[in-house]
Every structure is written in structure tokens, then in C-alpha cells.
Motif scaffolding. Structure first.
Motif, PDB file in Angstrom:
ATOM      1  N   ALA A 131       0.834  -1.208   0.000  1.00 24.18           N
ATOM      2  CA  ALA A 131       0.000   0.000   0.000  1.00 24.18           C
ATOM      3  C   ALA A 131       0.867   1.257   0.000  1.00 24.18           C
ATOM      4  N   ALA A 132       1.905   1.246   0.840  1.00 25.58           N
ATOM      5  CA  ALA A 132       2.775   2.423   0.916  1.00 25.58           C
ATOM      6  C   ALA A 132       3.559   2.603  -0.384  1.00 25.58           C
ATOM      7  N   ALA A 133       3.982   1.498  -0.991  1.00 20.23           N
ATOM      8  CA  ALA A 133       4.715   1.595  -2.254  1.00 20.23           C
ATOM      9  C   ALA A 133       3.810   2.120  -3.362  1.00 20.23           C
ATOM     10  N   LYS A 134       2.585   1.644  -3.371  1.00 18.58           N
ATOM     11  CA  LYS A 134       1.630   2.143  -4.366  1.00 18.58           C
ATOM     12  C   LYS A 134       1.465   3.645  -4.257  1.00 18.58           C
ATOM     13  N   ASN A 135       1.438   4.142  -3.041  1.00 14.32           N
ATOM     14  CA  ASN A 135       1.193   5.572  -2.814  1.00 14.32           C
ATOM     15  C   ASN A 135       2.495   6.342  -2.600  1.00 14.32           C
ATOM     16  N   HIS A 136       3.571   5.921  -3.285  1.00 13.57           N
ATOM     17  CA  HIS A 136       4.887   6.526  -3.079  1.00 13.57           C
ATOM     18  C   HIS A 136       4.938   7.999  -3.493  1.00 13.57           C
ATOM     19  N   LYS A 137       3.940   8.451  -4.218  1.00 11.44           N
ATOM     20  CA  LYS A 137       3.912   9.877  -4.580  1.00 11.44           C
ATOM     21  C   LYS A 137       3.769  10.752  -3.334  1.00 11.44           C
ATOM     22  N   TYR A 138       3.148  10.208  -2.300  1.00 12.23           N
ATOM     23  CA  TYR A 138       2.828  11.009  -1.118  1.00 12.23           C
ATOM     24  C   TYR A 138       3.575  10.589   0.147  1.00 12.23           C
ATOM     25  N   LEU A 139       4.150   9.398   0.173  1.00 12.55           N
ATOM     26  CA  LEU A 139       4.862   8.957   1.377  1.00 12.55           C
ATOM     27  C   LEU A 139       5.968   7.984   0.996  1.00 12.55           C
ATOM     28  N   ALA A 140       6.817   7.658   1.966  1.00 17.08           N
ATOM     29  CA  ALA A 140       7.957   6.772   1.715  1.00 17.08           C
ATOM     30  C   ALA A 140       7.775   5.474   2.484  1.00 17.08           C
ATOM     31  N   ILE A 141       8.285   4.396   1.896  1.00 20.97           N
ATOM     32  CA  ILE A 141       8.231   3.089   2.539  1.00 20.97           C
ATOM     33  C   ILE A 141       9.658   2.584   2.758  1.00 20.97           C
ATOM     34  N   ALA A 142       9.971   2.214   3.980  1.00 20.70           N
ATOM     35  CA  ALA A 142      11.259   1.599   4.310  1.00 20.70           C
ATOM     36  C   ALA A 142      10.986   0.168   4.758  1.00 20.70           C
ATOM     37  N   CYS A 143      11.464  -0.799   3.971  1.00 14.96           N
ATOM     38  CA  CYS A 143      11.201  -2.200   4.318  1.00 14.96           C
ATOM     39  C   CYS A 143      12.468  -2.960   4.682  1.00 14.96           C
ATOM     40  N   GLN A 144      13.613  -2.258   4.694  1.00 15.11           N
ATOM     41  CA  GLN A 144      14.880  -2.871   5.084  1.00 15.11           C
ATOM     42  C   GLN A 144      15.672  -1.876   5.925  1.00 15.11           C
ATOM     43  N   PRO A 145      16.326  -2.317   7.003  1.00 13.62           N
ATOM     44  CA  PRO A 145      17.126  -1.394   7.823  1.00 13.62           C
ATOM     45  C   PRO A 145      18.200  -0.658   7.024  1.00 13.62           C
TER      46      PRO A 145
END
Length: 531
Positions: A131-145
Motif C-alpha cells: 500500500a505504501a509503495a503504491k502511494n509513493h507519490k505522497y509517502l515513503a516506505i522503508a522495508c529494510q534497515p
């Protein structure tokens, strides 16, 4: 203010990351229960997801973030209607989602039973990441340290904002991660299904078509290293890792490069061939590879003896070869090696003096095998061949490799003194390109017949290389003998024992020819073509 949702299994680097975020400005965090406890413990304020959703975690934690209020904050767009919805339900849009997944791959390596592996399948985590990746225009997703530092750097350089370019990169990484995670799970269940089918076969019966393999397989490769060129200079090449062999530093690549030029495409494939032979040859053993086939391989009482025997097989072909060993390389042996031109020296360990000697030849690539690389591998691993427009062929052994104790004597005397050489010869011939013939005596390679289109041609080449040393030696063949002309050639050269799979319609004639020639013949019952 940065609004962040955090739910992590791997808390590596999280404390440093959050403290740096706080230094950049106001930080509002919501977190799942175990992450919440950790964040509070390190002295940072945060709220539980339940405070937002007004709904408790249930089913032992199986359901905690799968709620409209959570996903509304992630999937919000800068539109009037979206803003009204969030205001009505009392949700703030999120700027940052930090989520990593249940360690399914790690637990898989521990060999947990199926009922426990099921509990390692993350449901909410992949949903949040996607969901966060889909909406990357508005927010960032960190899935790895490993991504934390780049986020901090971007925010420091852009007045607390994360750049569009970095958000796009993080989006790509997120979908790559969830695809890889799903692939691991899918292949786990595929193997479980294949295991059930294979175990359902009657002992001694071949598997039905496709029985031991699943109906579909997903591959997901990660770029590890760009290479100077491919097999030839006009070809581009990249070295990829597959999650089945691991991507973490401790598992991939399966060696540490201690010195020398960058590994080439041919270096990598030759080293793989080297390892496969060393795994089966015995210990201590030495092997020299040229063009994906050995030009010398031997076992001995010491590593020095094994090397001398392997090298003396064909010193001319050993020039520019890949030298591999099953034990610690000594300084004395290193001095012998550097007398000639060598591409690679590979071993599980090196004496300090050996490394100093090798360092005098700065272009030699020195590889230290990681633990267990030379240990026997699972016989039921899958192998895949890519045939471009002809698709893929995936194979899996449905029975373990045959051992010397299973060889069946079909002609001649016992020749017990040659059984060790028979096992050694069989361990090598199965790694040669078909049609393959290998001649050995006293744990030393004498002759190779590799890649010929007729078996008699391979026999003649191997016998010619062995010369007079073939008298009293063992000859191994990767497949059956289709005619007695091979036996005639072996008799004339003085071969004492032949080890081969058997299975030809001419087996009776071949056995009779061996009896007349005084040659002991052993059947392995298992063909070992390699193409």
C-alpha cells in the motif's frame, strides 16, 4: 511533523534511525505492540495502533494492522475528497511507513515443521508495504534497515522532505521485497507438494512425469555484481544471487576474495565446477579446472601429495588454471603454485605465510571458501536450465547419488584393492561433460575423455593421455557402453577395472567381453550425463 507507522520484526538500526528523525523535527509514531514496547523502552514517545483503530490485536497477533483507519492513512491522496474522508474518521495522512516482515526465510533455514512455518507467513506486513509503495507519490516506505541512512540523508538535504526520486527507489525496493517474500512462500509449498507426491511413489519405481516437481515455479534474482563482460568480450554480464543460495554477506557469494583481480564470468562458472568436484572427491584433495572441466584431480595422504598428483596429470593444461583444495593451504604449497601462471587459488583456509607468498602475484585471485561450502549438498535440490525460446527445464534428483557400497560386480575378480579408485573415479566422471571417460589409479587422474559425440572417441582420448600408466588402472564411464569396441580398447591398454552405469541392450555382450579380457566390471545403476 512526520507521521510514521512502524511495525518491524528486525529492529536493527531502528533506535539510531528514530533518534535522527526526532532531531529533524516533530515525530508522531504509531506502532504495533512489540515495536511499540521497543520504542518506549529506548525512550521515544509513540502510540499503539489500537489507539488509532480502537480495535485490539486479535488471534494471537494475526490481525493487528488490517484496518481501514490504518490503510486510509497510507493510501491518502492530496485530494479534497480524500482529505474529507480522513477528517471524518479522525486519521492523519502518513509520511513514512517502516515495516519489515516476519523472518520466513530465516525460519525456513531452521527446518521448522509445516505447522510452525505457517505462523511465519506475514499477512499484514506485505499489505502495508504494498500500500505504501503504491502511494509513493505522497509517502515513503522503508522495508529494510539498510534504507534508513538514505532516508535521513535525503531529509537533511531537503528541509525534512524525502525526494521524489528516493521515494521511487524505495517503491521499487518494496515491491521487489514482497515479490521475493511471496516467492519464498510459494516455493516452500511447491516443495511440500512435490515431497508429498514423491513420497507417494513405491520404492524403486521411477516418478511419474512431473511428479517430483511443482506445476509452477517463480524465480526472483537480485543483482549482486556487474561483470566486466560475459563468457566473451562482446557480451555484457551481471552476477545475480537467488534467495535459495542466500543474499546476505555470510552466505553469498560462497567465498571471500582475499586478493586479486575482479572475478569474471568464466572465473565464476569454473569455480562452481571446481567446488562440485571437491565436494565429492574426498579429503585431502586437489583439483585444477580449465574451461569448466578438470585437467587434473587427485586425493592423497597430504594436500601436497594431492596437488603434485593433480598437477602432474597435465602440466600444460594447468597453465592459467583454477586451483582448488579441500584443506588449509600451506606456505610451502603456495610457493609451488606461484611457480606457474594461475588464475585462481581457492581453499577453505590459508596459512599466513601462504597468503604472503600468493600476494607476490597480485593478479592471482585468492578465494577462501565460506564454512560448509565443500560439505555434501542435499541431493534433492533443483537445477534449472534456461533455453530461451525453448523455455526452462527444471530437474530434481528423486534418489540419492549412488555410493561405492552399492556398486554391483558383474564380471571379473573382486579387485578389492581397486575399489577405492573406483569410487574416486566415479566421483569425478559424473562432473565431466558427456560423453565422459575418466581414468585413475592410486587416487590420481591419468586421463580424461570429455565431451565427445561417441563413447569410443572419449575412451581413446582418455587412454592416449594415460599412456602406459593406464595398465592396472580404473576407467569410469558416465553412461553405458553401447558396444564391445570400448572393452577391446581397454584390454589393449591394460585397464584392470571398469565402473559404469549399465543399462545397455548390449550389457550381456559387454560383460562377456570383460570376462574374456580379465577386466572387472562394476555397475552403478545410475547414469550421470552432464550437458
Amino acid at each position: 511533523m512526520v507521521n510514521a507507522l512502524i511495525s518491524v520484526s528486525d529492529k536493527t538500526g531502528l533506535e539510531k534511525f528514530l533518534k535522527e528523525l526526532k532531531e529533524l523535527g516533530e515525530l508522531n509514531i504509531i506502532a504495533t505492540s512489540s515495536t511499540y514496547a521497543y520504542i518506549k523502552e529506548i525512550g521515544i514517545d509513540c502510540n499503539k495502533v489500537e489507539d488509532l483503530t480502537q480495535f485490539p490485536e486479535i488471534l494471537g497477533g494475526r490481525v493487528k494492522t488490517l484496518h481501514p483507519k490504518v490503510f486510509a492513512g497510507i493510501l491518502y491522496r492530496d485530494k479534497e475528497e480524500d482529505g474529507k474522508v480522513l477528517k471524518d474518521i479522525g486519521v492523519q495522512p502518513l509520511d513514512l511507513v517502516v515495516v519489515n516482515l516476519y523472518p520466513f526465510e530465516k525460519k525456513l533455514a531452521e527446518g521448522l515443521p509445516p505447522e510452525k512455518m505457517v505462523e511465519q507467513i506475514d499477512i499484514g506486513g506485505p499489505s502495508l508495504i504494498r500500500a505504501a509503495a503504491k502511494n509513493h507519490k505522497y509517502l515513503a516506505i522503508a522495508c529494510q534497515p539498510e534504507q534508513y541512512d538514505s532516508i535521513i540523508e535525503s531529509m537533511k538535504a531537503n528541509q525534512g522532505k524525502i525526494t521524489d526520486e528516493l521515494r521511487k527507489q524505495l517503491c521499487f525496493a518494496a515491491f521487489t521485497r514482497t515479490a521475493e517474500y511471496d516467492r519464498q512462500i510459494s516455493n516452500y509449498f511447491a516443495k511440500q507438494q512435490a515431497l508429498v507426491k514423491t513420497n507417494g511413489s513405491k520404492a524403486g519405481e521411477p516418478c511419474a512425469e512431473g511428479e517430483a516437481l511443482p506445476p509452477s515455479v517463480t524465480l526472483n534474482l537480485s543483482q549482486f555484481q556487474s561483470l566486466r563482460y560475459g563468457e566473451n568480450p562482446h557480451q555484457a554480464a551481471v552476477w545475480y544471487s537467488d534467495s535459495m543460495c542466500g543474499k546476505k554477506e555470510e552466505s553469498f557469494p560462497p567465498f571471500l576474495q582475499l586478493q586479486g583481480k575482479e572475478m569474471s564470468s568464466n572465473n565464476i562458472t569454473d569455480t562452481y565446477c571446481l567446488v562440485r568436484i571437491l565436494r565429492d572427491a574426498g579429503n585431502p584433495a586437489a583439483c585444477i579446472i580449465k574451461h569448466n572441466n578438470p585437467c587434473g584431480v587427485a586425493i592423497g595422504k597430504t594436500l601436497d601429495e594431492a596437488f603434485e598428483k593433480a598437477y602432474s596429470t597435465d602440466p600444460v593444461s594447468a597453465f592459467g588454471g583454477i586451483y582448488g583444495f579441500t584443506a588449509k593451504l600451506t606456505e610451502d604449497l603456495a610457493r609451488k603454485i606461484v611457480e606457474g601462471f594461475v588464475e585462481i587459488v581457492a581453499a577453505p583456509d590459508f596459512e599466513e605465510g601462504a597468503l604472503k607468498v600468493l600476494s607476490t602475484k597480485k593478479n592471482i585471485r585468492v578465494l577462501k571458501f565460506k564454512p560448509n561450502v565443500l560439505s555434501p549438498q542435499a541431493h534433492d535440490a533443483w537445477t534449472a536450465k534456461y533455453l530461451q525460446d525453448f523455455g526452462w527445464i527444471i530437474e530434481k534428483d528423486t534418489e540419492p547419488p549412488v555410493t561405492g557400497e552399492q556398486f554391483q560386480k558383474v564380471s571379473g575378480k573382486g579387485e578389492d584393492q581397486l575399489l577405492g579408485d573406483a569410487q574416486f573415479a566415479w566421483s569425478v566422471v559424473k562432473h565431466l561433460t558427456s560423453n565422459a571417460i575418466f581414468i585413475a589409479k592410486d587416487g590420481k587422474s591419468l586421463g580424461f575423455g570429455i565431451g565427445q559425440t561417441s563413447r569410443i572417441a572419449s575412451v581413446k582420448i582418455a587412454l592416449e593421455q594415460a599412456g602406459e600408466a593406464a595398465r592396472g588402472a580404473v576407467l569410469a564411464s558416465d553412461a553405458f557402453f553401447p558396444a564391445t569396441d570400448n572393452i577391446d580398447a581397454c584390454k589393449e591398454a591394460g585397464i584392470k577395472l571398469i565402473v559404469q552405469p549399465g543399462g545397455s541392450i548390449k550389457d550381456k555382450e559387454v560383460i562377456e567381453a570383460c570376462e574374456k579380457a580379465g577386466i572387472t566390471m562394476l555397475f552403478t545403476g545410475q547414469r550421470c550425463f552432464k550437458h
